[in-house]
Design an enzyme around this catalytic site. Structure first.
Site, PDB file in Angstrom:
ATOM      1  N   GLY A  36      42.961  58.863  41.463  1.00 34.70           N
ATOM      2  CA  GLY A  36      43.611  57.558  41.340  1.00 34.70           C
ATOM      3  C   GLY A  36      43.985  57.166  39.937  1.00 34.70           C
ATOM      4  O   GLY A  36      44.430  56.036  39.712  1.00 34.70           O
ATOM      5  N   PHE A  82      46.568  44.098  31.344  1.00 31.64           N
ATOM      6  CA  PHE A  82      46.484  45.546  31.248  1.00 31.64           C
ATOM      7  C   PHE A  82      45.127  45.842  30.595  1.00 31.64           C
ATOM      8  O   PHE A  82      44.124  45.267  31.010  1.00 31.64           O
ATOM      9  CB  PHE A  82      47.730  46.097  30.556  1.00 31.64           C
ATOM     10  CG  PHE A  82      48.895  46.169  31.529  1.00 31.64           C
ATOM     11  CD1 PHE A  82      49.367  47.383  31.976  1.00 31.64           C
ATOM     12  CD2 PHE A  82      49.452  45.013  32.065  1.00 31.64           C
ATOM     13  CE1 PHE A  82      50.388  47.452  32.929  1.00 31.64           C
ATOM     14  CE2 PHE A  82      50.467  45.064  33.011  1.00 31.64           C
ATOM     15  CZ  PHE A  82      50.945  46.288  33.437  1.00 31.64           C
ATOM     16  N   ASP A 115      29.146  29.784  34.053  1.00 35.92           N
ATOM     17  CA  ASP A 115      28.922  31.229  34.135  1.00 35.92           C
ATOM     18  C   ASP A 115      27.547  31.466  34.737  1.00 35.92           C
ATOM     19  O   ASP A 115      26.585  30.767  34.396  1.00 35.92           O
ATOM     20  CB  ASP A 115      28.998  31.863  32.733  1.00 35.92           C
ATOM     21  CG  ASP A 115      29.265  33.355  32.767  1.00 35.92           C
ATOM     22  OD1 ASP A 115      28.418  34.104  33.290  1.00 35.92           O
ATOM     23  OD2 ASP A 115      30.314  33.787  32.257  1.00 35.92           O
ATOM     24  N   ALA A 165      35.774  34.347  36.346  1.00 38.38           N
ATOM     25  CA  ALA A 165      34.493  34.746  36.934  1.00 38.38           C
ATOM     26  C   ALA A 165      34.694  35.706  38.101  1.00 38.38           C
ATOM     27  O   ALA A 165      34.646  35.302  39.270  1.00 38.38           O
ATOM     28  CB  ALA A 165      33.717  33.514  37.379  1.00 38.38           C
ATOM     29  N   TYR A 177      38.737  46.173  44.218  1.00 37.76           N
ATOM     30  CA  TYR A 177      38.864  45.230  43.101  1.00 37.76           C
ATOM     31  C   TYR A 177      40.291  44.696  42.999  1.00 37.76           C
ATOM     32  O   TYR A 177      40.518  43.478  42.972  1.00 37.76           O
ATOM     33  CB  TYR A 177      38.454  45.914  41.791  1.00 37.76           C
ATOM     34  CG  TYR A 177      38.916  45.150  40.564  1.00 37.76           C
ATOM     35  CD1 TYR A 177      38.403  43.893  40.278  1.00 37.76           C
ATOM     36  CD2 TYR A 177      39.869  45.690  39.702  1.00 37.76           C
ATOM     37  CE1 TYR A 177      38.837  43.172  39.168  1.00 37.76           C
ATOM     38  CE2 TYR A 177      40.304  44.989  38.590  1.00 37.76           C
ATOM     39  CZ  TYR A 177      39.787  43.732  38.329  1.00 37.76           C
ATOM     40  OH  TYR A 177      40.231  43.024  37.234  1.00 37.76           O
ATOM     41  N   THR A 209      45.272  41.140  37.370  1.00 35.08           N
ATOM     42  CA  THR A 209      45.166  42.490  36.823  1.00 35.08           C
ATOM     43  C   THR A 209      46.345  43.361  37.230  1.00 35.08           C
ATOM     44  O   THR A 209      46.936  43.162  38.314  1.00 35.08           O
ATOM     45  CB  THR A 209      43.867  43.162  37.318  1.00 35.08           C
ATOM     46  OG1 THR A 209      43.864  44.543  36.957  1.00 35.08           O
ATOM     47  CG2 THR A 209      43.737  43.070  38.831  1.00 35.08           C
TER      48      THR A 209
END
Length: 332
Positions: A286, A168, A31, A73, A140, A116
């Site tokens: 959006g 979600f 990280d 990451a 994204y 996602t």
């Protein structure tokens, strides 16, 4: 298995690490601590570094006999991805491609990827199935979709086995209250509402109260972060047990249920015993009225289903963390 967890000091990553250790796996965390927290990793070995450092990543893979990678990451602020897309393309795409190339070079062929529901864009149908068209409406979501496509290509060309877990709304905190959510800046609804209860904010703004939902506010699928961690453990085990050649899995990770903004606020009032001041605001561009997963694919492919589906229970776990750690990890 020996597992490298990139972004393992972040919110979802640290909870996945905790679940991996409980399942008996050996973990090394990589990280850069831009958003992660050293304290979130506990006693797990943490290497501070960047995905783009190919030599570092290859060294970690070989020196620790890594058998699989979990990749968390990524930068994940939707609004920032619109105003500074270069940051997202560089880290989320270029950085991940560097990781994939390091894995191929070191013959590490198993990857669980943090994807996602933002890859779907504005849904045509709810609950959203995995075969729903993917048409992201922000950089994204697009960066995540690019990597999903890249992994499919690497599977065909290099024998990569992968699971793309489409989250979600990650929420809640570890059951024992030891780790939780600490973003700076914070954009997630539950911690923002709890900040009002803590006196850190004067009110919460409800963006739109005229949606076609029972109370007029947006509905989202809140998935407990421990359940998310368990989904990653199930995915890594599925990849590890596969004897049929390179595997590809693309699954939603959600509850199949939704809670409205108003319901989340009510749950926060119940957990804290405090009244939450609310202010009406305009709709955000959006923002779909409803985003809820069809989670049946995860049950069929991974043998996984969410254990925490009551929004009151999820918020109560978040409050155990925020109520005892009002400044988060207090490391910056």
């Amino acid at each position: 298995m020996n597992i490298l967890v990139t972004g393992g000091a972040g919110y979802v990553g640290s909870h996945a690490v905790k679940r991996l250790l409980a399942a008996g796996h050996s973990v090394v965390v990589l990280d850069n601590l831009v958003y992660g927290h050293r304290a979130a990793t506990g006693s797990t070995r943490l290497v501070e570094g960047d995905l783009a450092d190919r030599a570092l990543v290859e060294g970690l893979l070989t020196e620790n006999a890594i058998e699989a990678v979990m990749h968390f990451a990524a930068y994940a602020y939707v609004g920032e991805s619109v105003t500074d897309p270069a940051k997202y393309y560089q880290n989320n795409i270029v950085g991940t491609l560097s990781l994939l190339d390091a894995m191929v070079a070191c013959d590490v062929k198993k990857l669980v990827f943090s994807s996602t529901c933002a890859t779907y864009g504005v849904p045509n149908t709810v609950p959203i199935p995995e075969d729903h068209p993917q048409a992201p409406i922000n950089p994204y979501g697009f960066t995540k979709l690019v990597i999903e496509r890249a992994m499919a290509d690497y599977r065909r060309a290099y024998g990569l086995s992968y699971a793309a877990l489409r989250y979600f709304n990650a929420s809640g905190a570890a059951a024992d209250g030891s780790i939780g959510e600490d973003h700076k800046p914070e954009t997630h609804l539950i911690p923002l509402v709890l900040d009002v209860a803590l006196g850190k904010r004067e009110h919460i703004t409800i963006f739109g109260e005229d949606y076609p939902t029972p109370d007029g506010t947006c509905i989202r699928d809140y998935i407990h972060v421990d359940d998310l961690g368990d989904a990653h453990v199930a995915a890594i085990q599925k990849l590890g047990n596969s004897a049929d050649g390179p595997t590809e899995l693309r699954v939603n990770v959600g509850t199949g249920q939704g809670a409205s903004v108003r319901q989340v606020i009510a749950a926060c009032e119940l957990a804290t015993g405090k009244t939450i001041a609310c202010v009406a605001g305009p709709r955000r561009e959006g923002d779909p009225a409803k985003l809820v997963a069809d989670p049946r694919g995860a049950e069929r492919l991974l043998g996984w289903r969410a254990r925490h589906t009551d929004i009151n229970e999820i918020v109560a776990s978040a409050w155990r963390w925020h109520g005892t750690h009002p400044d988060g990890y207090a490391d910056r």
